[in-house]
Motif scaffolding. Structure first.
Motif, PDB file in Angstrom:
ATOM      1  N   THR A  84       0.532  -1.204  -0.505  1.00  0.00           N
ATOM      2  CA  THR A  84       0.226   0.061  -0.097  1.00  0.00           C
ATOM      3  C   THR A  84       1.070   1.207  -0.498  1.00  0.00           C
ATOM      4  N   ASP A 124      -5.514  -6.183   2.006  1.00  0.00           N
ATOM      5  CA  ASP A 124      -5.640  -4.556   2.236  1.00  0.00           C
ATOM      6  C   ASP A 124      -4.918  -4.227   3.620  1.00  0.00           C
ATOM      7  N   GLU A 128      -1.662  -2.004   4.797  1.00  0.00           N
ATOM      8  CA  GLU A 128      -1.755  -0.782   5.440  1.00  0.00           C
ATOM      9  C   GLU A 128      -1.180  -1.092   7.157  1.00  0.00           C
ATOM     10  N   SER A 131       2.583  -1.070   6.584  1.00  0.00           N
ATOM     11  CA  SER A 131       3.186   0.214   6.525  1.00  0.00           C
ATOM     12  C   SER A 131       2.236   1.252   7.740  1.00  0.00           C
ATOM     13  N   ASN A 132       2.478   0.877   8.655  1.00  0.00           N
ATOM     14  CA  ASN A 132       1.402   2.055   9.463  1.00  0.00           C
ATOM     15  C   ASN A 132       2.490   1.337  10.930  1.00  0.00           C
TER      16      ASN A 132
END
Length: 310
Positions: A84, A124, A128, A131-132
């Protein structure tokens, strides 16, 4: 570091210490020079491989992969995360192998907590969450090259730029999977046991490489294997163990250098050299000799087909 993700190199030392700093134990990466099953089998046990290639930016999404078949059911049963965010694909490929080998590999408490937290997520949302993750992002960014010129989190690729992408291949539940966060699901390449992996994955990689012109040589393959120092100790090979320890020392030194830029130092050094050459009256001769050597090296590399970057 900024809040974004920076690019990292496809390097065995970088990825090995990425593993270690994320908390995984007794595992490392080895770069494969030749693309053959025997070379890969010699690294056994091989948990998976990470493949770096030039990404075809003009390629359109398809309901069917060029090789293998999408396994949408597997996306919910194994660790598969959609990519993402830009520049995260190297660490994402690493985790695609590592988190699917929990049990075979001690992945460490932080990553086990992350895996447990995201188990029920769709691909998905897993992407996320990845990525966080402060731990994963900060560890990833600690291996980015320091540069006073380019902030990779702000840089926008153009059509003329070469874009590279990392993906993973690993055997899971008796199947050979290609795990690419830019694809809608894991790609199955058929039946494959853990022992068969070296023989099954090489033909898949060869078919992918064959899609490119014969002049394209900028590929890189890293294998995730058990810490070779353990193997050396088990068989009592002291010389091998010493080589592996020396390699780790070298990797640590190289990784430390990546955290610093030497532009200011080199600039001041060059000023001093130029000043001395002018004082000696040999500046013009020095410049011409340097141009000649550069042209010679370039021609030699071009004849050998060596890429300038990867």
């Amino acid at each position: 570091m900024s809040g974004g993700w920076n690019t990292i190199e496809s390097d065995a030392g970088v990825f090995t210490y990425l593993l270690q700093n994320l908390g995984a134990k007794d595992v490392q990466f080895e770069e494969l020079i030749s693309l053959d099953s025997e070379s890969l089998r010699q690294q056994s046990p091989v948990y998976g491989v990470i493949f770096l290639f030039k990404y075809p930016t003009d390629e359109k999404p398809s309901d069917k992969p060029k090789d293998g078949t999408f396994d949408h059911d597997a996306a919910e049963n194994i660790f598969f995360a959609a990519q993402t965010i830009q520049n995260a694909c190297g660490t994402q490929a690493l985790l695609s192998v590592l988190l699917n080998k929990d049990g075979d590999i001690d992945i460490g408490a932080p990553l086990r907590d992350f895996k447990d937290f995201t188990t029920a997520f769709p691909a998905d949302l897993r992407g996320e969450a990845l990525s966080n993750s402060d731990l994963i992002r900060e560890t990833h960014n600690s291996f980015a090259r320091s540069s006073p010129f380019v902030d990779e989190t702000q840089r926008t690729a153009t059509e003329d730029d070469d874009v590279y992408h990392f993906i993973a291949y690993t055997p899971i539940n008796g199947k050979l999977y290609e795990l690419d966060g830019l694809q809608p699901a894991p790609i199955s390449h058929g039946d494959c046991s853990f022992e068969e992996f070296p023989d099954k994955v090489i033909p898949v990689l060869q078919r992918r490489i064959e899609r490119y012109p014969v002049t394209e040589i900028r590929f890189n393959l890293l294998a995730m294997v058990r810490d070779l120092r353990i193997k050396a100790r088990e068989i009592g090979d002291v010389e091998w163990l010493q080589r592996e320890e020396q390699k780790r020392t070298s990797w640590q030194w190289e990784n430390a250098l990546r955290r610093h830029n030497f532009i200011g130092f080199v600039g001041e050094l060059m000023k001093g050299v130029v000043k001395q050459k002018i004082k000696e009256g040999t500046y013009d001769q020095w410049v011409e000799e340097a141009k000649t050597k550069t042209r010679t090296r370039y021609e030699e590399r071009r004849k050998k087909g060596v890429a300038d970057d990867i």
